[in-house]
Motif scaffolding. Sequence first.
Motif, PDB file in Angstrom:
ATOM      1  N   VAL A   1       0.728  -1.258  -0.042  1.00  0.00           N
ATOM      2  CA  VAL A   1      -0.018   0.186   0.014  1.00  0.00           C
ATOM      3  C   VAL A   1       0.748   1.280   0.048  1.00  0.00           C
ATOM      4  CG1 VAL A   1      -1.983  -1.104   1.369  1.00  0.00           C
ATOM      5  CG2 VAL A   1       0.057   0.002   2.489  1.00  0.00           C
ATOM      6  N   PHE A   2       0.288   2.338  -0.137  1.00  0.00           N
ATOM      7  CA  PHE A   2       1.118   3.451  -0.029  1.00  0.00           C
ATOM      8  C   PHE A   2       1.039   3.972   1.422  1.00  0.00           C
ATOM      9  CE2 PHE A   2      -0.291   3.408  -4.478  1.00  0.00           C
ATOM     10  CZ  PHE A   2       0.610   4.545  -5.158  1.00  0.00           C
ATOM     11  N   GLY A   3       2.310   4.681   1.761  1.00  0.00           N
ATOM     12  CA  GLY A   3       2.490   5.061   2.928  1.00  0.00           C
ATOM     13  C   GLY A   3       2.463   6.566   3.099  1.00  0.00           C
ATOM     14  N   GLU A   4       2.849   7.108   3.988  1.00  0.00           N
ATOM     15  CA  GLU A   4       3.102   8.801   4.308  1.00  0.00           C
ATOM     16  C   GLU A   4       4.235   9.296   3.255  1.00  0.00           C
ATOM     17  OE1 GLU A   4       3.033  12.334   7.423  1.00  0.00           O
ATOM     18  OE2 GLU A   4       3.191  10.187   8.133  1.00  0.00           O
ATOM     19  N   ARG A   5       3.689  10.278   2.396  1.00  0.00           N
ATOM     20  CA  ARG A   5       4.544  10.678   1.543  1.00  0.00           C
ATOM     21  C   ARG A   5       5.755  11.474   2.137  1.00  0.00           C
ATOM     22  NH1 ARG A   5       2.768  11.361  -3.955  1.00  0.00           N
ATOM     23  NH2 ARG A   5       4.298  13.140  -4.369  1.00  0.00           N
ATOM     24  N   SER A   6       7.142  11.182   1.444  1.00  0.00           N
ATOM     25  CA  SER A   6       8.124  11.946   1.877  1.00  0.00           C
ATOM     26  C   SER A   6       8.448  12.964   1.157  1.00  0.00           C
ATOM     27  CB  SER A   6       9.120  10.919   2.076  1.00  0.00           C
ATOM     28  OG  SER A   6      10.477  11.453   2.411  1.00  0.00           O
TER      29      SER A   6
END
Length: 392
Positions: A199-204
């Motif tokens: 899944v996508f996590g928190e953007r960096s």
Amino acid sequence: MGEPGVERIRNFRLHAHHLDARYDEADVLAVVGACGMQNTPPGAWKAALHNRVPALGAEDLERLLHEKRSLIQAWSFRGAPVVFPAADSDAFLTALVPQKDEPWIYTQGIGLALDALGMEFHEVLALLERVMPKLDDKVVVSKTALDQTLADWVEPLLPAGKREPWRAPSMYGSPDKQTVGGAAVSFLLRPCALKGLVVFGERSGASPAFTSFRAWLGRGLEPSKDAPKKLVRKFLHCYGPSTADRFASWLGCSGKQARRLWKTVVDEMEPLTCDGKRAYVLAADRERLFAPEPLERELLLLSAHDPYLDQRDRAVLQADKTLQRRIWRTVANPGAVVRRGEVVGTWTGKKKGTGLEVEASLWAGDVDVRELRDLAKDYAAFRGLELVGFKA
């Protein structure tokens, strides 16, 4: 009962998409879960939710996704990144896993890589699935890094004779950044997502980040036998009256898979006639379809790729095919000015420093330009900007 007619269909779909009124924070999960919200380009889901729950700011939406994690982002229908309620993961993920000889969504282009490797689709996918659990303890920043990290994990599992072609430069346009193995992984990430493995996590910063479903929610993805039904109901509620072919187009899947899913709720549908052709609506929705209700909001400024604009029968939104080509382009769709469900113009926004310039192209002469400007001002404020220019 006769045909519903285009105006009734628009009214019904505006309500189903929560665009008929301003909704509250308590409604967020129902709003996002209606049919999911595509997040390409990045931020598209936020603009879509802003149009439905305008009281929430961008930071509120980030909190729901990254802190509360009541929402989740993963590759879903059409292979696109989609934001949906975590509680609906079975509908937006496992329901899309194909059966028997049905092809996987968004994997057709992998053929060149498989030919170079001399391997079958199922062989490479099985190897990738073996290493995916390593994401349970890891966050990888950037899609390029994800492709190559996973390819490096797979390489030791390959037969010795396959490792050199696996490391060879990609034939897909970025040989300096991607290997053949990385390209194969890139295509197979969609199946892995539908199985709850990534899944996508928190953007960096400007880069996306990735982890596993288990790492993100603290539990594995739990398949449900009712997932296909949930998915078809969501589609028909938001885009009905419709057909199995339009459902296939919306999902980006094969006609065979779409018809299998469609049949799971056939006993909940009722046929009717739209523009002289047969279409179907959920029996539970038929009364609302034929009894339109007054709209609290008649004018909308929708961003490109808003779920409402994802209707497969585009003539409902705009009958003129010439104008349709101005709404849905090959690349870089504009936003849409929508009045009572009909697209009556397009708009674009250009950031200038801390300001936003908005330009609208209207096809109807009786659009309230002052109201449109107020909507543009609200959108700019949502993005933390000031409306410094408006032209219509």
